[in-house]
Enzyme design. Structure first.
Site, short mmCIF file in Angstrom:
data_model
loop_
_atom_site.label_atom_id
_atom_site.label_comp_id
_atom_site.label_asym_id
_atom_site.label_seq_id
_atom_site.Cartn_x
_atom_site.Cartn_y
_atom_site.Cartn_z
N GLU A 216 0.82 -1.21 0.00
CA GLU A 216 0.00 0.00 0.00
C GLU A 216 0.85 1.26 0.00
OE1 GLU A 216 -3.49 -1.78 2.86
OE2 GLU A 216 -2.18 -0.20 3.58
N CYS B 273 3.09 8.39 1.81
CA CYS B 273 3.42 7.41 2.85
C CYS B 273 3.70 6.09 2.14
CB CYS B 273 2.23 7.30 3.79
SG CYS B 273 2.45 6.09 5.08
N CYS C 254 5.12 -7.29 7.92
CA CYS C 254 6.11 -6.81 8.89
C CYS C 254 6.34 -7.91 9.92
CB CYS C 254 5.62 -5.54 9.58
SG CYS C 254 6.88 -4.75 10.61
N CYS D 4 3.98 -5.40 16.41
CA CYS D 4 3.43 -4.37 17.30
C CYS D 4 1.92 -4.64 17.44
CB CYS D 4 3.68 -2.98 16.73
SG CYS D 4 5.44 -2.63 16.54
N CYS E 190 -0.95 -2.63 15.44
CA CYS E 190 -0.72 -2.34 14.03
C CYS E 190 -1.35 -3.41 13.15
CB CYS E 190 0.79 -2.26 13.77
SG CYS E 190 1.16 -1.98 12.03
N CYS F 163 -2.80 2.62 7.63
CA CYS F 163 -1.83 1.59 7.29
C CYS F 163 -2.38 0.16 7.35
CB CYS F 163 -0.69 1.77 8.29
SG CYS F 163 0.51 0.52 8.29
N1 SAH Z 1 7.73 0.13 11.19
C1 SAH Z 1 7.84 1.54 11.19
C2 SAH Z 1 7.03 2.27 10.15
C3 SAH Z 1 5.61 1.82 9.89
S1 SAH Z 1 4.37 2.25 11.05
C4 SAH Z 1 7.55 2.08 12.58
O1 SAH Z 1 7.20 1.31 13.46
O2 SAH Z 1 7.71 3.27 12.80
C5 SAH Z 1 4.14 3.98 10.91
C6 SAH Z 1 3.48 4.58 12.15
O3 SAH Z 1 2.08 4.22 12.24
C7 SAH Z 1 4.12 4.06 13.42
O4 SAH Z 1 4.31 5.08 14.35
C8 SAH Z 1 3.09 3.08 13.90
O5 SAH Z 1 3.25 2.81 15.23
C9 SAH Z 1 1.79 3.77 13.55
N2 SAH Z 1 0.62 2.88 13.57
C10 SAH Z 1 0.58 1.58 13.24
N3 SAH Z 1 -0.67 1.08 13.40
C11 SAH Z 1 -1.43 2.09 13.86
C12 SAH Z 1 -2.81 2.20 14.22
N4 SAH Z 1 -3.63 1.17 14.13
N5 SAH Z 1 -3.25 3.40 14.64
C13 SAH Z 1 -2.42 4.46 14.71
N6 SAH Z 1 -1.12 4.42 14.38
C14 SAH Z 1 -0.62 3.26 13.96
#
Ligand code: SAH
Length: 377
Positions: A97, A110, A117, A121, A124, A345
């Site tokens: 995406e 973005c 991944c 986390c 996410c 995302c």
């Molecule tokens: N792996 C990298 C980049 C991708 S995530 C990282 O962890 O920074 C990009 C941002 O979106 C990160 O800050 C992540 O924590 C946030 N993010 C992921 N899922 C999310 C969600 N469901 N709601 C809000 N922010 C989210």
């Protein structure tokens, strides 16, 4: 790398210096690489035959030895607010995406760095898909190429995309070489010519790779912090068990201190109701970041199907912001954009056919987390 008719070399993701060496290996003049990079990335040309300032012989040679190949657009959706989201189909059938977010004074793209991944986390949605593979440099830069070639150019600008953030799918520092090659093309004046302040790498905190990054480039850095203590961060961002907060903050200090860098780190903090959004968390965060030159980006949680978390009320978000603000931190609440097209995302890939043959994984760690206050039972 060798190229043959059966497996031609895709020149889309090759940084200019490397392309020059490749040309020399082919017995061509190295400076031709500059012309080629301009054709591909500034003029959006993918057909060697149309590159009229290269000799006919060279054009034919390139046509035999190499390609300029882009992923297919599987889905393109525009939201009411101008946000555009693409799902791109890669040559092996995987999907990634890319999201474009227009604002008055800029257009931010973005981009994804991996298919899925590995970092798990818990909040996410990309993590649910598991890890499939790294993107190659051409698959990363293709996202910028496609966006610039699909979007209308606003008045007074030469291109639609003015800023790039590595905040799509994947952990960019886990795909180091390809990400660095793509950054090279983004910053190259013959490529996209973006300033290093307009390219932001976002990481969950792979400390050794962050130090390596600092040695080769100095793009803006965003760090996904999300918790003020190791105890909580271990559960939200499991890589914290390997690289705990103090090690991560030390690496951030090194990154911003080295060389001619003067910019601050942006800490991203996703607000999860009842989990990390309480006044005590704000106070712990203030104490933690007191001596780190930084900005704080508060991201109200973006819910997705099956997620165990809840977005806090706007009042709770503002109260959290006020505490940080009063303590002197530059704090921004990130607005949610493109809600009507699931622009957050990882949310669209699930809607195109899954050709990898693997279903989404269930969210683990659910049981380990305290129940968010106000969460539906
Ligand atoms: N792996 C990298 C980049 C991708 S995530 C990282 O962890 O920074 C990009 C941002 O979106 C990160 O800050 C992540 O924590 C946030 N993010 C992921 N899922 C999310 C969600 N469901 N709601 C809000 N922010 C989210």
């Amino acid at each position: 790398m060798s190229a043959s008719l059966a497996n031609p070399l895709n020149l889309l993701g090759m940084p200019r210096q490397r392309l020059a060496r490749q040309f020399e290996q082919w017995g061509e003049r190295g400076f031709r690489a500059t012309q080629l990079v301009k054709w591909i990335h500034q003029r959006g040309e993918t057909d060697f035959a149309a590159m009229t300032d290269l000799s006919k012989a060279l054009r034919e040679r390139l046509g035999e030895l190499a390609t300029i190949t882009l992923p297919e657009i599987a889905l393109e959706r525009s939201a009411e607010d101008g946000t555009v989201k693409w799902v791109l189909r890669l040559a092996d059938g995987n999907a990634i995406e890319t999201v474009f977010i227009p604002e008055d004074d800029r257009g931010t793209l973005c981009i994804s760095s991996q298919v899925g991944c590995a970092l798990d986390c818990t909040f996410c949605s990309t993590a649910q898909q598991g890890f499939n593979r790294n993107l190659s440099a051409h698959e990363i830069i293709a996202q910028l190429w496609l966006a610039n070639n699909r979007l209308p150019v606003p008045e007074g600008r030469s291109r639609a995309v003015t800023n790039v953030v590595f905040m799509g799918m994947g952990e960019p520092l886990a795909n180091f070489d390809a990400v660095v090659d793509a950054i090279d093309l983004m910053l190259d004046d013959n490529g996209y010519g973006l300033s290093k302040r307009r390219v932001t790498l976002s990481t969950s905190g792979l400390v050794p790779a962050l130090d390596r990054l600092g040695a080769v480039t100095d793009v803006a850095l965003a760090v996904s912090l999300h918790a003020p203590t190791d105890e909580l961060r271990n559960r939200l961002v499991p890589i914290n068990r390997k690289y705990p907060i103090h090690a991560l903050l030390d690496a951030c200090r090194r990154y911003t201190r080295d060389g001619a860098r003067h910019h601050r780190v942006t800490f991203e903090y996703v607000l999860l109701a009842g989990i990390n959004d309480q006044p005590e968390h704000a106070r712990q965060l203030i104490a933690l970041l007191r001596d780190v030159p930084c900005k704080i980006n508060l991201i109200p949680f973006n819910p997705f199907p099956g997620s165990p978390f809840v977005r806090p009320s706007m009042n709770a978000v503002r109260a959290f912001e006020r505490l940080l603000d009063d303590a002197g931190f530059v704090t921004i609440i990130r607005r949610t954009r493109g809600d009507d097209i699931d622009a957050a995302c990882g949310q669209l890939v699930g809607q195109v056919a899954d050709r990898s043959g693997r279903g989404p994984r269930m969210i683990r760690l659910h049981a380990e987390l305290p129940r968010p206050t106000g969460a539906p039972v």
